[in-house]
Motif scaffolding. Structure first.
Motif, mmCIF file in Angstrom:
data_model
loop_
_atom_site.group_PDB
_atom_site.id
_atom_site.type_symbol
_atom_site.label_atom_id
_atom_site.label_comp_id
_atom_site.label_asym_id
_atom_site.label_seq_id
_atom_site.Cartn_x
_atom_site.Cartn_y
_atom_site.Cartn_z
ATOM 1 N N VAL A 54 39.727 24.311 17.488
ATOM 2 C CA VAL A 54 39.242 24.874 16.225
ATOM 3 C C VAL A 54 40.379 25.596 15.514
ATOM 4 O O VAL A 54 40.573 25.454 14.295
ATOM 5 C CB VAL A 54 38.062 25.828 16.489
ATOM 6 C CG1 VAL A 54 37.692 26.582 15.217
ATOM 7 C CG2 VAL A 54 36.855 25.056 17.022
ATOM 8 N N ILE A 55 41.156 26.379 16.247
ATOM 9 C CA ILE A 55 42.275 27.115 15.657
ATOM 10 C C ILE A 55 43.313 26.155 15.095
ATOM 11 O O ILE A 55 43.914 26.424 14.037
ATOM 12 C CB ILE A 55 42.891 28.061 16.699
ATOM 13 C CG1 ILE A 55 41.895 29.188 17.028
ATOM 14 C CG2 ILE A 55 44.209 28.647 16.211
ATOM 15 C CD1 ILE A 55 42.308 30.058 18.182
ATOM 16 N N HIS A 56 43.528 25.041 15.760
ATOM 17 C CA HIS A 56 44.474 24.036 15.254
ATOM 18 C C HIS A 56 44.066 23.575 13.855
ATOM 19 O O HIS A 56 44.901 23.422 12.957
ATOM 20 C CB HIS A 56 44.547 22.873 16.251
ATOM 21 C CG HIS A 56 44.446 21.510 15.646
ATOM 22 N ND1 HIS A 56 43.226 20.871 15.438
ATOM 23 C CD2 HIS A 56 45.391 20.648 15.191
ATOM 24 C CE1 HIS A 56 43.436 19.692 14.899
ATOM 25 N NE2 HIS A 56 44.735 19.521 14.742
ATOM 26 N N ALA A 57 42.765 23.371 13.639
ATOM 27 C CA ALA A 57 42.287 22.958 12.319
ATOM 28 C C ALA A 57 42.461 24.083 11.302
ATOM 29 O O ALA A 57 42.816 23.834 10.141
ATOM 30 C CB ALA A 57 40.816 22.540 12.405
ATOM 31 N N VAL A 58 42.225 25.321 11.720
ATOM 32 C CA VAL A 58 42.383 26.471 10.818
ATOM 33 C C VAL A 58 43.847 26.636 10.418
ATOM 34 O O VAL A 58 44.157 26.952 9.263
ATOM 35 C CB VAL A 58 41.843 27.748 11.491
ATOM 36 C CG1 VAL A 58 42.146 28.971 10.633
ATOM 37 C CG2 VAL A 58 40.340 27.635 11.739
ATOM 38 N N VAL A 69 52.507 21.202 15.725
ATOM 39 C CA VAL A 69 52.902 19.855 16.127
ATOM 40 C C VAL A 69 52.163 18.797 15.308
ATOM 41 O O VAL A 69 52.714 17.749 14.952
ATOM 42 C CB VAL A 69 52.637 19.662 17.639
ATOM 43 C CG1 VAL A 69 52.815 18.205 18.038
ATOM 44 C CG2 VAL A 69 53.550 20.553 18.454
ATOM 45 N N ALA A 70 50.882 19.069 14.998
ATOM 46 C CA ALA A 70 50.053 18.085 14.299
ATOM 47 C C ALA A 70 50.430 17.924 12.829
ATOM 48 O O ALA A 70 50.135 16.873 12.240
ATOM 49 C CB ALA A 70 48.580 18.487 14.402
ATOM 50 N N LEU A 71 51.046 18.934 12.224
ATOM 51 C CA LEU A 71 51.329 18.893 10.775
ATOM 52 C C LEU A 71 52.138 17.667 10.364
ATOM 53 O O LEU A 71 51.686 16.888 9.512
ATOM 54 C CB LEU A 71 52.018 20.187 10.340
ATOM 55 C CG LEU A 71 52.467 20.240 8.872
ATOM 56 C CD1 LEU A 71 51.276 20.087 7.940
ATOM 57 C CD2 LEU A 71 53.222 21.537 8.584
ATOM 58 N N LEU A 104 47.187 30.860 21.172
ATOM 59 C CA LEU A 104 48.560 30.361 21.222
ATOM 60 C C LEU A 104 48.592 28.839 21.262
ATOM 61 O O LEU A 104 49.388 28.198 20.558
ATOM 62 C CB LEU A 104 49.268 30.931 22.453
ATOM 63 C CG LEU A 104 50.722 30.491 22.663
ATOM 64 C CD1 LEU A 104 51.580 30.898 21.459
ATOM 65 C CD2 LEU A 104 51.291 31.082 23.947
ATOM 66 N N ALA A 105 47.694 28.246 22.056
ATOM 67 C CA ALA A 105 47.655 26.787 22.140
ATOM 68 C C ALA A 105 47.257 26.175 20.808
ATOM 69 O O ALA A 105 47.835 25.163 20.376
ATOM 70 C CB ALA A 105 46.676 26.355 23.243
ATOM 71 N N GLY A 106 46.272 26.775 20.126
ATOM 72 C CA GLY A 106 45.832 26.255 18.834
ATOM 73 C C GLY A 106 46.927 26.291 17.791
ATOM 74 O O GLY A 106 47.107 25.344 17.016
ATOM 75 N N ALA A 118 49.993 23.714 26.431
ATOM 76 C CA ALA A 118 50.196 25.017 25.792
ATOM 77 C C ALA A 118 49.245 26.077 26.331
ATOM 78 O O ALA A 118 49.338 27.237 25.926
ATOM 79 C CB ALA A 118 50.029 24.893 24.277
ATOM 80 N N GLY A 119 48.318 25.693 27.215
ATOM 81 C CA GLY A 119 47.460 26.670 27.864
ATOM 82 C C GLY A 119 46.035 26.732 27.377
ATOM 83 O O GLY A 119 45.319 27.695 27.689
ATOM 84 N N ALA A 120 45.558 25.728 26.618
ATOM 85 C CA ALA A 120 44.186 25.751 26.102
ATOM 86 C C ALA A 120 43.177 25.770 27.245
ATOM 87 O O ALA A 120 43.348 25.063 28.243
ATOM 88 C CB ALA A 120 43.938 24.545 25.207
#
Length: 578
Positions: free
Chosen positions: A348-352, A61-63, A53-55, A339-341
């Motif tokens: 890693v999920i954020h990059a995916v 947000v990063a986009l 969920l955090a990723g 967000a709970g990371a």
């Protein structure tokens, strides 16, 4: 002498081999501590849902930030996305923080714009790779702990300067005008304002719409990604009304293949100079972001040398794919933690997630107006500045206020690296002056020194009370060492900080003391202050350090009173206060 006789005088092969091996093996083992381990994902079976969920959250947000910073450098939105994907993934796997999120940042944009103006876009690839190699060398040489020694007013000063520059950089895009770029962004912004016409109204409206959404939506729905929603709303309005605004344009639907552009042999000197500046910024901002994350998260503290390794590899990899240099991003890291990371799986999920956007949503993303991204970065720039921290520095001492103002001004008028250098030099001169003044002979008794005998110290430690005496100077040069030393204490319930013999305290030392109080109190270790000079109490109050004590009565003039109160906490339940 015969050859046989010569050989007989050499040590046996096994002897020199063992000696060489004895020196090499520890070095190899030391380097292995910089590499990923299973402990990086400890507890992953229990935390993967929170990390997922955090990723996703931080990816969303990063986009717009990745797109905006790519456009701001002049390399294009694609470069920003590639950087967030590649650097974000590599730094997450190899970095030294479990919750750090890396990618393109405003500070790096400020450094890259003049490099691109002087040497062209292809130079960024070589500058990024060289900078990455320099950061890797710093990691191998174990320089991480030393790069953290930076005065707090300098950090706040260049953050303020960077925020101003990022805001000014967006003025041409917000107005939808094209002007010749100057070395100084203030002059470019002035030219853009002068070139604005009635045709600028659509772009300005789109920029304003995004800003309104970002500023108002969090009040009603703080969990929603306001920047992304603002960009989507502005894109839909611009499309529906057929507004004449520039857009991102065509984006590739996959990551580009790694490549290296040709380079003129005479360009290595200027590029190496630029790479040193980029490497310093990448190291400093990443370590600062990781240190902020330590204060927000409950997990392991970051490893500064390993963090440099991750950032070095990320800055070698991202330019190969057409990206730009990256650093740890404080804002995205904060979103990740909130967000709970729990582990680096979230990063890693954020990059995916961003890779999925490139592969599946390249068409819709290309329709985003550039003015919408300008709005995102303008609001982001205003939020970069921690107004409370700036006010705290300005109220602490005149010297610290001077450092902040000078650093911010040099950042805006010249460049970031020069600003840091000037800020540190001014801070060092002021610190030396303070130390010199404190060393003067004063013909009066020092009241209430109250030395502790060894037996009494042992008795207090047996009662799980640590009495720690601060002597001499606690300024920016010693603050980080002090913080590292005291945050490592364990198996105690109360820490008494004895301050009568502390002669010099600046804003950085006071802020470090406040951070120490926060860290210890978070571990249910009560902190008491004893014997602080009135001037030091004023500085501690100005930077908010005293507000971090569990209770306002935890400030004492007498050591006996402090010890008596400490014993009430040492014998009480861990949740007791007062």
């Amino acid at each position: 002498m015969s050859s046989g006789t010569f050989r007989s005088q050499l040590p046996p092969r096994s002897a020199w081999w063992q000696a060489a091996r004895g020196q090499t093996v520890p070095r190899i083992r030391a380097l292995r501590t910089l590499l990923p381990t299973r402990a990086d994902y400890a507890g992953g079976r229990d935390t993967w849902r929170a990390d997922l969920l955090a990723g996703i959250t931080v990816g969303v947000v990063a986009l717009p930030l990745a797109l905006g910073f790519g456009v701001a450098t002049g390399l294009g939105a694609e470069a920003g996305l590639v950087t967030a994907i590649v650097a974000g993934f590599v730094a997450a796997v190899f970095g030294g923080s479990d919750v750090q999120v890396s990618g393109p940042t405003g500070a790096m944009t400020v450094v890259l714009v003049p490099i691109i103006g002087r040497h062209g876009p292809d130079a960024v690839i070589w500058v990024g790779i060289l900078a990455g190699l320099l950061v890797l060398a710093a990691a191998v040489l174990r320089l991480g702990r030393y790069l953290a020694y930076l005065p707090w007013p300098v950090i706040e000063g260049f953050t303020l300067g960077i925020a101003i520059i990022i805001f000014l950089q967006q003025v041409p895009l917000a107005l939808g005008v094209s002007v010749a770029g100057h070395e100084n962004v203030l002059l470019t912004a002035i030219d853009a304002l002068a070139a604005a016409t009635a045709d600028s109204i659509p772009s300005l409206a789109v920029c304003g719409l995004v800003a309104i959404v970002m500023l108002t939506l969090p009040r009603w729905a703080p969990r929603l990604p306001a920047s992304l929603i603002g960009v989507i709303v502005a894109t839909l309005v611009a499309t529906f009304l057929s507004l004449s605004v520039a857009t991102i344009g065509v984006l590739p639907s996959a990551l580009p293949m790694p490549s290296l552009p040709p380079i003129d042999g005479t360009a290595w000197g200027p590029l190496l100079s630029a790479a040193i500046a980029v490497a310093l910024l990448a190291a400093l901002e990443s370590l600062l972001s990781a240190r902020v994350a330590d204060g927000m998260a409950d997990g392991r503290r970051h490893d500064p040398d390993r963090e440099l390794l991750g950032q070095g590899l990320a800055n070698v990899a991202a330019p190969l794919f057409g990206g730009m240099p990256a650093t740890g991003a404080i804002a995205r890291t904060a979103v990740n933690v909130r967000a709970g990371a729990r582990t680096r799986l979230a990063s890693v999920i954020h990059a995916v997630v961003l890779l999925g956007v490139v592969m599946l949503l390249a068409g819709p993303v290309g329709a985003i107006p550039l003015a919408a991204l300008a709005g995102v970065l303008m609001v982001t720039a205003t939020r970069m500045v921690d107004r409370a921290s700036v006010r705290a520095v300005l109220r602490s001492t005149r010297g610290d206020a001077l450092i902040l103002v000078v650093t911010a001004a040099v950042t805006v008028m010249f460049d970031l690296i020069l600003a840091v250098e000037v800020g540190v030099v001014v801070a060092a001169l002021l610190a030396l002056r303070a130390v010199a003044r404190s060393s003067a002979f004063v013909p009066e008794d020092v009241p209430d020194v109250e030395p502790l005998e060894a037996g009494q110290e042992a008795e207090l430690l047996h009662e799980r009370i640590l009495a720690y005496r601060l002597d001499g100077a606690l300024f920016f040069g010693a603050a980080q060492r002090f913080l590292t030393e005291l945050t490592s204490v364990s198996d105690v319930r109360v820490v008494i900080l004895r301050m009568p013999q502390l002669q010099v305290l600046d804003a950085t030392g006071a802020q470090a003391l406040g951070q120490l109080i926060t860290d210890l109190e978070a571990r249910r270790i009560t902190v008491l202050l004893k014997g602080a000079h009135p001037e030091h109490l004023r500085i501690l109050r100005a930077v908010g350090a005293l507000d971090r004590l569990r209770h306002e009565r935890h400030i004492f003039a007498s050591l006996d009173d402090a010890i008596a109160h400490a014993r009430t906490h040492a014998t009480a339940p861990a949740t007791a206060g007062g």
